[in-house]
Every structure is written in C-alpha cells, then in structure tokens.
Design a protein around this motif. Structure first.
Motif, PDB file in Angstrom:
ATOM      1  N   TYR A 159       0.887  -1.166   0.095  1.00 17.32           N
ATOM      2  CA  TYR A 159      -0.025   0.019  -0.079  1.00 17.32           C
ATOM      3  C   TYR A 159       0.937   1.404  -0.041  1.00 17.32           C
ATOM      4  N   TYR A 160       2.055   1.203   0.182  1.00 16.00           N
ATOM      5  CA  TYR A 160       3.094   2.263   0.448  1.00 16.00           C
ATOM      6  C   TYR A 160       3.964   2.674  -0.707  1.00 16.00           C
ATOM      7  N   LEU A 161       4.184   1.928  -1.823  1.00 16.99           N
ATOM      8  CA  LEU A 161       5.337   1.713  -2.754  1.00 16.99           C
ATOM      9  C   LEU A 161       4.669   2.596  -4.153  1.00 16.99           C
ATOM     10  N   LEU A 162       3.710   3.210  -4.164  1.00 14.70           N
ATOM     11  CA  LEU A 162       3.399   3.869  -5.157  1.00 14.70           C
ATOM     12  C   LEU A 162       4.152   4.900  -5.634  1.00 14.70           C
ATOM     13  N   GLU A 163       4.834   5.050  -6.799  1.00 12.36           N
ATOM     14  CA  GLU A 163       5.755   6.423  -7.072  1.00 12.36           C
ATOM     15  C   GLU A 163       5.124   7.581  -7.305  1.00 12.36           C
ATOM     16  N   PRO A 164       5.811   8.756  -6.852  1.00 15.94           N
ATOM     17  CA  PRO A 164       6.880   8.627  -5.965  1.00 15.94           C
ATOM     18  C   PRO A 164       6.684   8.373  -4.594  1.00 15.94           C
ATOM     19  N   VAL A 165       7.437   7.563  -4.078  1.00 15.64           N
ATOM     20  CA  VAL A 165       6.951   6.719  -2.720  1.00 15.64           C
ATOM     21  C   VAL A 165       7.326   7.998  -1.477  1.00 15.64           C
ATOM     22  N   ILE A 198       3.994  -7.432  -5.301  1.00 19.57           N
ATOM     23  CA  ILE A 198       4.031  -6.201  -5.023  1.00 19.57           C
ATOM     24  C   ILE A 198       3.854  -5.056  -5.975  1.00 19.57           C
ATOM     25  N   GLU A 199       4.851  -5.464  -7.029  1.00 18.36           N
ATOM     26  CA  GLU A 199       4.689  -4.609  -8.253  1.00 18.36           C
ATOM     27  C   GLU A 199       3.379  -4.714  -9.103  1.00 18.36           C
ATOM     28  N   PRO A 200       2.870  -5.788  -9.218  1.00 16.02           N
ATOM     29  CA  PRO A 200       1.240  -6.002  -9.816  1.00 16.02           C
ATOM     30  C   PRO A 200       0.485  -5.126  -8.958  1.00 16.02           C
ATOM     31  N   PHE A 201       0.416  -5.334  -7.576  1.00 19.84           N
ATOM     32  CA  PHE A 201      -0.401  -4.547  -6.589  1.00 19.84           C
ATOM     33  C   PHE A 201      -0.243  -3.162  -7.033  1.00 19.84           C
ATOM     34  N   VAL A 202       0.967  -2.716  -6.888  1.00 21.13           N
ATOM     35  CA  VAL A 202       1.245  -1.190  -7.100  1.00 21.13           C
ATOM     36  C   VAL A 202       0.373  -0.740  -8.641  1.00 21.13           C
ATOM     37  N   ALA A 203       0.829  -1.402  -9.499  1.00 23.93           N
ATOM     38  CA  ALA A 203       0.392  -1.117 -10.735  1.00 23.93           C
ATOM     39  C   ALA A 203      -1.411  -1.095 -10.897  1.00 23.93           C
ATOM     40  N   ALA A 204      -1.833  -1.975 -10.250  1.00 25.28           N
ATOM     41  CA  ALA A 204      -3.405  -2.066 -10.114  1.00 25.28           C
ATOM     42  C   ALA A 204      -3.984  -0.928  -9.352  1.00 25.28           C
ATOM     43  N   THR A 205      -3.130  -0.652  -8.342  1.00 22.17           N
ATOM     44  CA  THR A 205      -3.735   0.514  -7.378  1.00 22.17           C
ATOM     45  C   THR A 205      -3.834   1.840  -8.259  1.00 22.17           C
ATOM     46  N   ARG A 206      -2.635   2.039  -8.896  1.00 22.34           N
ATOM     47  CA  ARG A 206      -2.280   3.348  -9.791  1.00 22.34           C
ATOM     48  C   ARG A 206      -3.320   3.371 -10.685  1.00 22.34           C
ATOM     49  N   ASP A 207      -3.758   2.109 -11.302  1.00 29.10           N
ATOM     50  CA  ASP A 207      -4.867   2.166 -12.482  1.00 29.10           C
ATOM     51  C   ASP A 207      -6.107   2.574 -11.805  1.00 29.10           C
ATOM     52  N   ALA A 208      -6.494   1.939 -10.552  1.00 30.01           N
ATOM     53  CA  ALA A 208      -7.562   2.240  -9.826  1.00 30.01           C
ATOM     54  C   ALA A 208      -7.704   3.730  -9.544  1.00 30.01           C
ATOM     55  N   LEU A 209      -6.768   4.003  -8.986  1.00 25.07           N
ATOM     56  CA  LEU A 209      -6.517   5.577  -8.545  1.00 25.07           C
ATOM     57  C   LEU A 209      -6.898   6.588  -9.868  1.00 25.07           C
ATOM     58  N   ILE A 210      -6.330   6.314 -10.974  1.00 23.74           N
ATOM     59  CA  ILE A 210      -6.593   7.050 -12.178  1.00 23.74           C
ATOM     60  C   ILE A 210      -7.953   7.024 -12.655  1.00 23.74           C
ATOM     61  N   ALA A 211      -8.569   5.723 -12.634  1.00 22.45           N
ATOM     62  CA  ALA A 211     -10.076   5.581 -13.147  1.00 22.45           C
ATOM     63  C   ALA A 211     -10.940   6.447 -12.071  1.00 22.45           C
ATOM     64  N   SER A 212     -10.389   6.396 -10.702  1.00 21.99           N
ATOM     65  CA  SER A 212     -11.493   7.116  -9.929  1.00 21.99           C
ATOM     66  C   SER A 212     -11.297   8.480  -9.900  1.00 21.99           C
ATOM     67  N   GLY A 213     -10.259   9.192 -10.592  1.00 24.52           N
ATOM     68  CA  GLY A 213      -9.878  10.505 -10.593  1.00 24.52           C
ATOM     69  C   GLY A 213      -8.881  10.898  -9.382  1.00 24.52           C
ATOM     70  N   GLY A 214      -8.431   9.871  -8.575  1.00 23.39           N
ATOM     71  CA  GLY A 214      -7.578  10.250  -7.436  1.00 23.39           C
ATOM     72  C   GLY A 214      -6.230  10.597  -7.816  1.00 23.39           C
ATOM     73  N   LEU A 215      -5.771  10.005  -9.185  1.00 26.96           N
ATOM     74  CA  LEU A 215      -4.410  10.573  -9.629  1.00 26.96           C
ATOM     75  C   LEU A 215      -4.758  10.894 -11.033  1.00 26.96           C
ATOM     76  N   PRO A 216      -3.815  11.891 -11.496  1.00 27.86           N
ATOM     77  CA  PRO A 216      -4.003  12.565 -12.932  1.00 27.86           C
ATOM     78  C   PRO A 216      -3.457  11.202 -13.986  1.00 27.86           C
ATOM     79  N   SER A 217      -3.904  11.193 -15.039  1.00 27.61           N
ATOM     80  CA  SER A 217      -3.770  10.038 -15.979  1.00 27.61           C
ATOM     81  C   SER A 217      -2.181  10.053 -16.630  1.00 27.61           C
ATOM     82  N   ALA A 218      -1.461  11.203 -16.369  1.00 27.94           N
ATOM     83  CA  ALA A 218      -0.271  11.157 -17.032  1.00 27.94           C
ATOM     84  C   ALA A 218       0.747  11.742 -15.809  1.00 27.94           C
TER      85      ALA A 218
END
Length: 323
Positions: free
Chosen positions: A170-176, A303-323
């Motif tokens: 849950y804590y390794l999405l970059e930038p960490v 961990i890396e697949p989990f982080v990638a899936a988390t990033r995608d989910a946050l982008i889809a929900s608007g929690g992170l910018p797409s680029a």
C-alpha cells in the motif's frame, strides 16, 4: 493434548485466505470458516470484494481439504452462537472498515464457550496509537480497535493481539512518500504474510493474553527496503522524505478517501513519542523458524502488480492524474 479448533471470520480476504491455507498446511488445528449468508453486505479496505463465484470456489476447495464451512447471518448473535459452538480460537480477519462487525462475534463467542478471540488488529500497536496527539481518521479507528480489546476482556475471553506494522503493497506507489528520514527499522508485513503468521503465533504458548507485534515479511528500514526494490527493478525508485509537519499538511489538504487514510498513517508514523514504538519483531525472538515471503520473490510476483493495479484504480477514480 486435546486438538484445538480454529474458526476464521473474514476468510476470503487477503489475510483471511492465507490464514486458512496456513492452518490447513500446518495441521495443528481443526479448521472452520464462517461464511456470510448470501446477500449480506461486505466491506473491504480497498477495492472490490471477491465475487460470489470466487468465494464458492474457495469454500469448495477448503471443504475438500477438511475445512468445515458454516454459512450464517454474521450480524445476528443468536445465529452466531450455535455456529461457534466447539470453537476454541476465533480469528477475525475483517478489514479495518468493518471493525464494528466484531461486536456480535464477541458476544456470541462468550455464549458459545469460545476460549480465545483474535481481533483484526494487524497494523500498528493501537494501544499506543489511540493516544497520539493528532486526531486523524486512523487514530479514530485505533481507538475503536483498542475499545474492542476492552470488550473482549469484559466478555471474559482470552485474546491474542497481532500488530503487523506496515503492509508494503500500500505504500510503494511512486513517488514513494517515505515516513521520516527512512532510517528507522519498520515491521513490514504483506497481507498474505499476515495471514500466514497468525497460526504460528496462536500455536505459541506465550501468545495467550498477549500483544505480539510481528514483522511477518521483513524488519528493515524504508531505505533498506527501497534499495532492494531498486536492485530488482534495475533503476532508481522515485521518492521524497516527509517529516511529521509535512505529513500533517498533506493529510489536511487531501480530500476524504483511501489516499487520505494512507496519509493518516504517515502522520501517526512520524509523530510518535520516543519510547512508544508502533511495531516490533516479536517473531524474530519467539518464531525464528517462520520465514516471510522472500523480497526477491515478493516484489515481482505480488507487490509490483499490486502497485500497478492501485495506480490504475486511482487514475480511473480521479484520485491520480492520467499522465
């Protein structure tokens, strides 16, 4: 010695399923699972719950392996009492967002003659965190977790508390966002390793009426963990270091949601009073034979697949910018 029966509630989540699988592999206990009756709402910490088909497949597999699966209205203590008769140790693996679901379990456990209750407290040492100076959503949860323990004691049940530190996935999405200067040793426990270590803690005689803070995966600093990740990725991991004041500002500015909940943990980890650690390495002393998942296997395989899936989910929900 009489063989004990362990019943697991919240068994289809990450920690719960790993706990059941390890109980089966360990073969020290008879194993039961409480399954929610169809149609009952289920909370998850992050992301969607498993589908009904996935759960049925898992229950069928466990049944073939000798596990007794009991379908019950988990909100009704009157229904829970007969389901829990014959249980010696009741393990709750519900997510933190469903902490309140443990109240009917505790009452039913007392009425059913359960010996010990293991509440879902697989994060920080909440006995300390409940008194932290900054009021955050996580401190409120910690106060409820600490209250749950008082309810267990009031019910006359034994307990085992298993704080497990930070779940690294849950804590390794970059930038960490590193908590503090990154030099303090931290208890790291993936959800899977949390589940795996529970049966081992339960089997230890010193776990009765004890707080057993574990590092189920690794006991190392942020900098050490990130150095291993960089070695495996073959590149630098983007990061920034935040002290207590910076975490508080970031927390206050973040709108409600899962990112704010993570930021609350950053606040609690950086403002802790000296001498009141939020974690420890109990298993290093009392369970030296237990080995967490090797980091060289854990990072690429989980961990890396989990982080990638988390990033995608946050982008889809608007929690992170797409680029």
């Amino acid at each position: 010695m009489t063989r004990k029966t362990v019943t697991v509630f919240g068994a289809t989540g990450t920690a719960g399923s790993a706990c059941v699988d390890e109980l089966i592999r360990q073969q020290h206990f008879d194993v039961q699972v409480l399954a929610r009756e169809g149609g009952q709402l289920e909370k998850t910490s992050m992301g969607p719950a498993h589908s009904a088909d996935e759960k049925r497949r898992r229950y069928a597999q466990w049944t073939r392996q000798g596990v007794e699966v009991k379908s019950v209205d988990v909100t009704d203590h009157a229904a829970l009492i007969p389901a829990l008769r014959g249980t010696d140790y009741l393990v709750s693996c519900v997510p933190y967002s469903a902490t309140e679901s443990q109240y009917p379990l505790i009452f039913a456990a007392r009425e059913a003659g359960v010996e010990r209750f293991v509440p879902s407290e697989f994060g920080a040492i909440y006995e300390f965190e409940q008194f932290w100076p900054t009021d955050t959503v996580h401190r409120t949860m910690a106060r409820q977790k600490a209250f749950i323990r008082r309810v267990i004691e009031l019910a006359g049940l034994d307990f085992t508390i298993i704080p497990a530190g930070l779940w690294p996935e849950y804590y390794l999405l970059e930038p960490v966002a590193v908590m503090g200067d990154g030099e303090q040793k931290v208890s790291w426990s993936t959800g899977r390793d949390v589940g795996r270590i529970i049966p081992h803690v339960l089997a230890h005689p010193l776990s009765r009426n004890a707080i057993c803070p574990v590092a189920a995966t690794a006991y190392c600093s942020w900098n050490e963990l990130l150095a291993i990740r960089e070695q495996l990725l073959g590149r630098k991991v983007a990061r920034h270091y935040l002290g207590a004041a910076e975490w508080k500002v970031a927390y206050e500015q973040q709108p409600p949601g899962p990112i704010k909940e993570i930021m609350a943990i950053g606040v609690l980890c950086t403002e802790g009073p000296e001498g009141m650690s939020l974690w420890a390495n109990w298993n290093g002393t009392f369970l030296p034979q237990f080995k967490g998942t090797p980091l060289a296997e854990l990072f690429p395989g989980y961990i890396e697949p989990f982080v990638a899936a988390t990033r995608d989910a946050l982008i889809a929900s608007g929690g992170l910018p797409s680029a």
